[in-house]
Design an enzyme around this catalytic site. Structure first.
Site, PDB file in Angstrom:
ATOM      1  N   SER A 102      -7.765  -9.055  -0.551  1.00  0.00           N
ATOM      2  CA  SER A 102      -8.560  -8.218   0.089  1.00  0.00           C
ATOM      3  C   SER A 102      -9.946  -8.670   0.775  1.00  0.00           C
ATOM      4  O   SER A 102      -9.649  -9.673   1.605  1.00  0.00           O
ATOM      5  CB  SER A 102      -9.103  -7.196  -1.251  1.00  0.00           C
ATOM      6  OG  SER A 102      -9.833  -5.935  -0.799  1.00  0.00           O
ATOM      7  N   HIS A 106      -3.093  -0.736  -2.058  1.00  0.00           N
ATOM      8  CA  HIS A 106      -3.813  -2.044  -2.223  1.00  0.00           C
ATOM      9  C   HIS A 106      -3.691  -2.845  -3.255  1.00  0.00           C
ATOM     10  O   HIS A 106      -3.915  -2.607  -4.454  1.00  0.00           O
ATOM     11  CB  HIS A 106      -5.214  -1.394  -1.946  1.00  0.00           C
ATOM     12  CG  HIS A 106      -6.355  -2.551  -1.580  1.00  0.00           C
ATOM     13  ND1 HIS A 106      -6.319  -3.055  -0.333  1.00  0.00           N
ATOM     14  CD2 HIS A 106      -7.205  -2.890  -2.339  1.00  0.00           C
ATOM     15  CE1 HIS A 106      -7.324  -4.007  -0.217  1.00  0.00           C
ATOM     16  NE2 HIS A 106      -7.891  -3.879  -1.386  1.00  0.00           N
ATOM     17  N   ASP A 111      -1.719   1.451   1.760  1.00  0.00           N
ATOM     18  CA  ASP A 111      -2.652   1.075   1.530  1.00  0.00           C
ATOM     19  C   ASP A 111      -3.800   2.262   1.788  1.00  0.00           C
ATOM     20  O   ASP A 111      -3.914   2.943   2.816  1.00  0.00           O
ATOM     21  CB  ASP A 111      -3.267  -0.036   2.206  1.00  0.00           C
ATOM     22  CG  ASP A 111      -4.593  -0.853   1.623  1.00  0.00           C
ATOM     23  OD1 ASP A 111      -5.367  -0.141   1.066  1.00  0.00           O
ATOM     24  OD2 ASP A 111      -4.505  -1.891   1.477  1.00  0.00           O
TER      25      ASP A 111
END
Length: 202
Positions: A18, A182, A126
């Site tokens: 991330s 995610h 995501d």
């Protein structure tokens, strides 16, 4: 701290998850001493984010009033595709590390093309990084909301702003994707897709 670790002195491989992927790319572009050899990023918003996740009210409030200047991390990689001029003039981090302003930083590009492998992993479902294709250095077209611009058609790739085209032509750019949200990749995906890159000689 990195420079003081003698085990890393000859270079090292790194994985960024991330926002961590952006941090590591920033390290490569701006410092890279000792050098990262293989950089793997998973669900990193390389091209920015244009929408807030549904559950993050603080994000919606911040981007309404201070999209590029709030104290929250996402403001550093916020990108409003309806106003390119505002993005280029006000973005405090992303527009710089993506070398999108008129004056280019050649060090950013030269450090990136020195990578042996640049591996980009996208989560197809995501809902945190919107649009998810940002994880592949792609985005929506300027002035649009949902019209996708593939990486190899983008201005940054064609202009080779940070060396993506050079890496690609040299066979050093690798794009992967998994079905999931995610960072919700499976152990099998990690072992079969990611670990082989990290096992390469530094």
């Amino acid at each position: 701290m990195v420079r003081s670790d003698l085990k890393l002195a000859g270079g090292f491989n790194a994985v960024g998850l991330s926002q961590g992927g952006l941090v590591l790319r920033g390290y490569v572009e701006r410092f890279n001493r000792p050098p990262i050899r293989t950089l793997v990023t998973v669900c990193a918003p390389h091209a920015g984010v244009a929408k807030c996740p549904a559950e993050q009210e603080i994000c919606r409030l911040a981007v309404r009033w201070w999209p590029y200047t709030s104290p929250f991390a996402f403001s550093d990689y916020w990108k409003d595709v309806t106003d390119r001029d505002a993005y280029l003039s006000k973005s405090q981090w992303l527009a710089d590390v993506n070398n999108e302003r008129q004056t280019k930083n050649e060090t950013y590009r030269s450090n990136m093309i020195a990578l042996k492998r640049y591996v980009l992993v996208m989560a197809l479902n995501d809902t945190i990084v919107i649009p998810a294709l940002s994880e592949h250095h792609s985005f929506w077209k300027w002035g649009q909301s949902y019209d996708e611009e593939p990486l190899r058609s983008s201005e940054g790739y064609i202009g080779d702003y940070i060396g993506l085209r050079t890496l690609d032509m040299a066979g050093k750019l690798f794009l992967h994707a998994f079905v999931g949200g995610h960072l919700q990749f499976s152990g099998d995906f990690w072992e079969k897709t990611i670990l082989p890159y990290l096992g390469e000689d530094i």
